[in-house]
Design a protein around this motif. Structure first.
Motif, PDB file in Angstrom:
ATOM      1  N   UNK A 227     -48.420 -39.124  44.708  1.00  0.00           N
ATOM      2  CA  UNK A 227     -46.976 -39.284  44.559  1.00  0.00           C
ATOM      3  C   UNK A 227     -46.744 -40.607  43.850  1.00  0.00           C
ATOM      4  N   UNK A 228     -46.381 -40.535  42.601  1.00  0.00           N
ATOM      5  CA  UNK A 228     -46.354 -41.702  41.719  1.00  0.00           C
ATOM      6  C   UNK A 228     -45.034 -41.705  40.961  1.00  0.00           C
ATOM      7  N   UNK A 229     -44.034 -42.362  41.512  1.00  0.00           N
ATOM      8  CA  UNK A 229     -42.691 -42.292  40.947  1.00  0.00           C
ATOM      9  C   UNK A 229     -42.634 -42.702  39.491  1.00  0.00           C
ATOM     10  N   UNK A 230     -43.370 -43.755  39.133  1.00  0.00           N
ATOM     11  CA  UNK A 230     -43.247 -44.312  37.783  1.00  0.00           C
ATOM     12  C   UNK A 230     -44.504 -44.158  36.935  1.00  0.00           C
ATOM     13  N   UNK A 231     -45.470 -43.387  37.368  1.00  0.00           N
ATOM     14  CA  UNK A 231     -46.664 -43.148  36.565  1.00  0.00           C
ATOM     15  C   UNK A 231     -47.580 -44.349  36.447  1.00  0.00           C
ATOM     16  N   UNK A 232     -47.837 -45.020  37.574  1.00  0.00           N
ATOM     17  CA  UNK A 232     -48.663 -46.227  37.528  1.00  0.00           C
ATOM     18  C   UNK A 232     -50.081 -46.027  38.034  1.00  0.00           C
ATOM     19  N   UNK A 233     -50.489 -44.790  38.285  1.00  0.00           N
ATOM     20  CA  UNK A 233     -51.862 -44.536  38.736  1.00  0.00           C
ATOM     21  C   UNK A 233     -52.844 -44.939  37.637  1.00  0.00           C
ATOM     22  N   UNK A 247     -53.141 -33.702  40.567  1.00  0.00           N
ATOM     23  CA  UNK A 247     -51.801 -33.711  39.981  1.00  0.00           C
ATOM     24  C   UNK A 247     -51.174 -35.065  40.277  1.00  0.00           C
ATOM     25  N   UNK A 248     -50.841 -35.810  39.222  1.00  0.00           N
ATOM     26  CA  UNK A 248     -50.093 -37.054  39.365  1.00  0.00           C
ATOM     27  C   UNK A 248     -48.625 -36.674  39.289  1.00  0.00           C
ATOM     28  N   UNK A 249     -47.963 -36.630  40.451  1.00  0.00           N
ATOM     29  CA  UNK A 249     -46.592 -36.129  40.542  1.00  0.00           C
ATOM     30  C   UNK A 249     -45.603 -37.272  40.345  1.00  0.00           C
ATOM     31  N   UNK A 250     -44.933 -37.307  39.201  1.00  0.00           N
ATOM     32  CA  UNK A 250     -43.986 -38.376  38.893  1.00  0.00           C
ATOM     33  C   UNK A 250     -42.549 -37.921  39.128  1.00  0.00           C
ATOM     34  N   UNK A 251     -41.651 -38.887  39.223  1.00  0.00           N
ATOM     35  CA  UNK A 251     -40.238 -38.575  39.417  1.00  0.00           C
ATOM     36  C   UNK A 251     -39.676 -37.826  38.218  1.00  0.00           C
ATOM     37  N   UNK A 252     -40.139 -38.156  37.014  1.00  0.00           N
ATOM     38  CA  UNK A 252     -39.663 -37.461  35.816  1.00  0.00           C
ATOM     39  C   UNK A 252     -40.018 -35.981  35.854  1.00  0.00           C
ATOM     40  N   UNK A 253     -41.186 -35.658  36.383  1.00  0.00           N
ATOM     41  CA  UNK A 253     -41.635 -34.272  36.406  1.00  0.00           C
ATOM     42  C   UNK A 253     -41.063 -33.491  37.580  1.00  0.00           C
ATOM     43  N   UNK A 254     -41.069 -34.101  38.751  1.00  0.00           N
ATOM     44  CA  UNK A 254     -40.677 -33.389  39.972  1.00  0.00           C
ATOM     45  C   UNK A 254     -39.179 -33.439  40.206  1.00  0.00           C
ATOM     46  N   UNK A 255     -38.592 -34.587  39.945  1.00  0.00           N
ATOM     47  CA  UNK A 255     -37.195 -34.843  40.279  1.00  0.00           C
ATOM     48  C   UNK A 255     -37.122 -36.141  41.056  1.00  0.00           C
ATOM     49  N   UNK A 256     -36.050 -36.882  40.867  1.00  0.00           N
ATOM     50  CA  UNK A 256     -35.931 -38.218  41.451  1.00  0.00           C
ATOM     51  C   UNK A 256     -34.800 -38.296  42.457  1.00  0.00           C
ATOM     52  N   UNK A 261     -37.238 -42.650  43.288  1.00  0.00           N
ATOM     53  CA  UNK A 261     -38.506 -42.194  43.849  1.00  0.00           C
ATOM     54  C   UNK A 261     -38.643 -40.683  43.694  1.00  0.00           C
ATOM     55  N   UNK A 262     -39.880 -40.193  43.867  1.00  0.00           N
ATOM     56  CA  UNK A 262     -40.118 -38.753  43.806  1.00  0.00           C
ATOM     57  C   UNK A 262     -39.338 -38.072  44.918  1.00  0.00           C
ATOM     58  N   UNK A 263     -38.606 -37.038  44.576  1.00  0.00           N
ATOM     59  CA  UNK A 263     -37.855 -36.257  45.557  1.00  0.00           C
ATOM     60  C   UNK A 263     -38.847 -35.409  46.344  1.00  0.00           C
ATOM     61  N   UNK A 264     -39.071 -35.760  47.615  1.00  0.00           N
ATOM     62  CA  UNK A 264     -40.128 -35.116  48.396  1.00  0.00           C
ATOM     63  C   UNK A 264     -39.855 -33.638  48.695  1.00  0.00           C
ATOM     64  N   UNK A 265     -38.638 -33.234  49.061  1.00  0.00           N
ATOM     65  CA  UNK A 265     -38.397 -31.797  49.232  1.00  0.00           C
ATOM     66  C   UNK A 265     -38.699 -31.003  47.966  1.00  0.00           C
ATOM     67  N   UNK A 266     -38.358 -31.552  46.801  1.00  0.00           N
ATOM     68  CA  UNK A 266     -38.674 -30.867  45.543  1.00  0.00           C
ATOM     69  C   UNK A 266     -40.181 -30.840  45.300  1.00  0.00           C
ATOM     70  N   UNK A 267     -40.868 -31.918  45.692  1.00  0.00           N
ATOM     71  CA  UNK A 267     -42.320 -31.947  45.554  1.00  0.00           C
ATOM     72  C   UNK A 267     -42.965 -30.863  46.414  1.00  0.00           C
ATOM     73  N   UNK A 268     -42.530 -30.771  47.667  1.00  0.00           N
ATOM     74  CA  UNK A 268     -43.096 -29.772  48.575  1.00  0.00           C
ATOM     75  C   UNK A 268     -42.794 -28.367  48.074  1.00  0.00           C
ATOM     76  N   UNK A 269     -41.587 -28.159  47.551  1.00  0.00           N
ATOM     77  CA  UNK A 269     -41.248 -26.850  46.993  1.00  0.00           C
ATOM     78  C   UNK A 269     -42.122 -26.525  45.791  1.00  0.00           C
TER      79      UNK A 269
END
Length: 353
Positions: A227-233, A247-256, A261-269
């Motif tokens: 879970x990498x909001x800003x792609x800093x991995x 999977x490097x899950x960023x806020x831009x890809x998943x939703x913010x 920050x990464x929207x966790x409900x959207x990430x889980x979905x």
């Protein structure tokens, strides 16, 4: 109406169903007790791993001829399909049982229909006995069907005073070798492992399932999610190696969220859409707190080391708790000694509306 012997047998079947909970995925946890015609226990069994005999088959084999005219008490509706093993409904018919009592209807359309098939062949079938208790014991498998999201387990290791690392940041190793090997068995059971970018940057974990601390990986590896909001991995991080998919899950890809920050409900979905059904949340404390605040933690597996640090980061941060009344209360499912450490498995109680 179920009698006392069947109630007692169902409680035993529920207990049996939990004996192989880390080896049965992606299959359900199921227990079965066979009562003979006199109501005495003739056989019992549980499902151990995919491809192995189902609980009903194990119990029927143990009961032998005593199953004829008896009752099968099972935590999940007997399956009615041909997979790696045959339909349990047919096995019960072949064994000559007169009655089947089950707790929870099978929500899987591929396997459901066993109860109707048994009734069509003259078997007395009763459903719903101790359904809530059986469902709780099998929540890992039922949650994706009922809630269309994966079952999420938060795993952490801490000292007796709740510290996940020392004041200088060192955390290798809080628990002993036996506990760490147990964690790898848990990792091998799940299909997804989640960690935050901060944990990846500080600890550089590989997040794979291995034989203890050894570099002997299990054949099937879970998906690693950062879970990498800003792609800093970092590009050189071990989670980017070829030992498992990542999977490097960023806020831009998943939703913010509003704070970026990464929207966790959207990430889980999104994970559910990718096929995730059993997710292990590994760290760190801030990410775990965010998962709790979002109501996305279904189970806690805590490894407590008999050690005191007195200072250092807490195991959980930012869970939205501000008072004792708001504490996240848990119901203990299991307590075990693992080497020199204590493992506690617990589930959060439903929040009061």
């Amino acid at each position: 109406m179920a009698n006392q012997a069947e109630h007692t047998a169902m409680r035993r079947a529920i207990e049996l169903s939990t004996r192989a909970t880390w080896t049965t995925p992606p299959n359900p946890d199921v227990g079965c007790v066979i009562l003979d015609a006199a109501g005495e226990i003739a056989g019992e069994g549980w499902h151990e791993r995919p491809g192995s005999p189902h609980a009903e088959i194990v119990a029927l084999r143990a009961a032998g001829e005593r199953a004829r005219g008896g009752t099968a008490v099972v935590t999940l509706e007997p399956c009615n399909h041909q997979g790696r093993t045959g339909p349990c409904s047919n096995a019960l018919l072949d064994a000559g049982v007169a009655r089947v009592v089950y707790a929870v209807a099978d929500p899987n359309p591929t396997a459901a229909g066993g109860a109707a098939h048994l009734r069509e062949h003259g078997i007395d079938v009763e459903s719903g006995l101790l359904a809530d208790e059986a469902a709780a014991a099998n929540a890992r498998w039922l949650t994706p069907f009922r809630s269309t999201r994966p079952f999420v387990v938060w795993k952490y290791a801490a000292t007796l005073d709740g510290r996940s690392a020392a004041a200088d940041g060192s955390s290798r190793w809080i628990t002993g070798a036996a506990a760490r090997a147990d964690v790898h068995r848990l990792r091998a059971a799940v299909d997804t492992i989640i960690a935050g970018a901060g944990t990846v940057i500080v600890d550089d974990p590989q997040l794979t399932a291995r034989d203890g601390d050894a570099e002997l990986p299990y054949q099937d590896q879970p998906l690693r999610v950062v879970v990498d909001s800003s792609g800093r991995t970092p590009e050189h991080a071990r989670v980017r190696d070829e030992s498992a998919p990542t999977w490097i899950a960023t806020a831009d890809e998943v939703g913010a969220t509003p704070d970026g920050r990464v929207d966790l409900p959207k990430l889980v979905a999104a994970l559910y859409e990718r096929g995730a059904r059993y997710v292990l949340l590994e760290g760190g404390p801030t990410l775990a707190g965010a998962f709790f605040a979002a109501g996305l933690v279904d189970q806690v597996v805590a490894y407590i080391a008999p050690a005191l640090l007195g200072a250092g980061p807490n195991a959980l941060v930012g869970a939205g708790v501000t008072s004792i009344d708001g504490a996240i209360r848990l119901d203990t499912q299991d307590v075990a000694t693992i080497g020199g450490d204590i493992r506690i498995i617990a589930t959060p109680r439903p929040s009061k509306e």
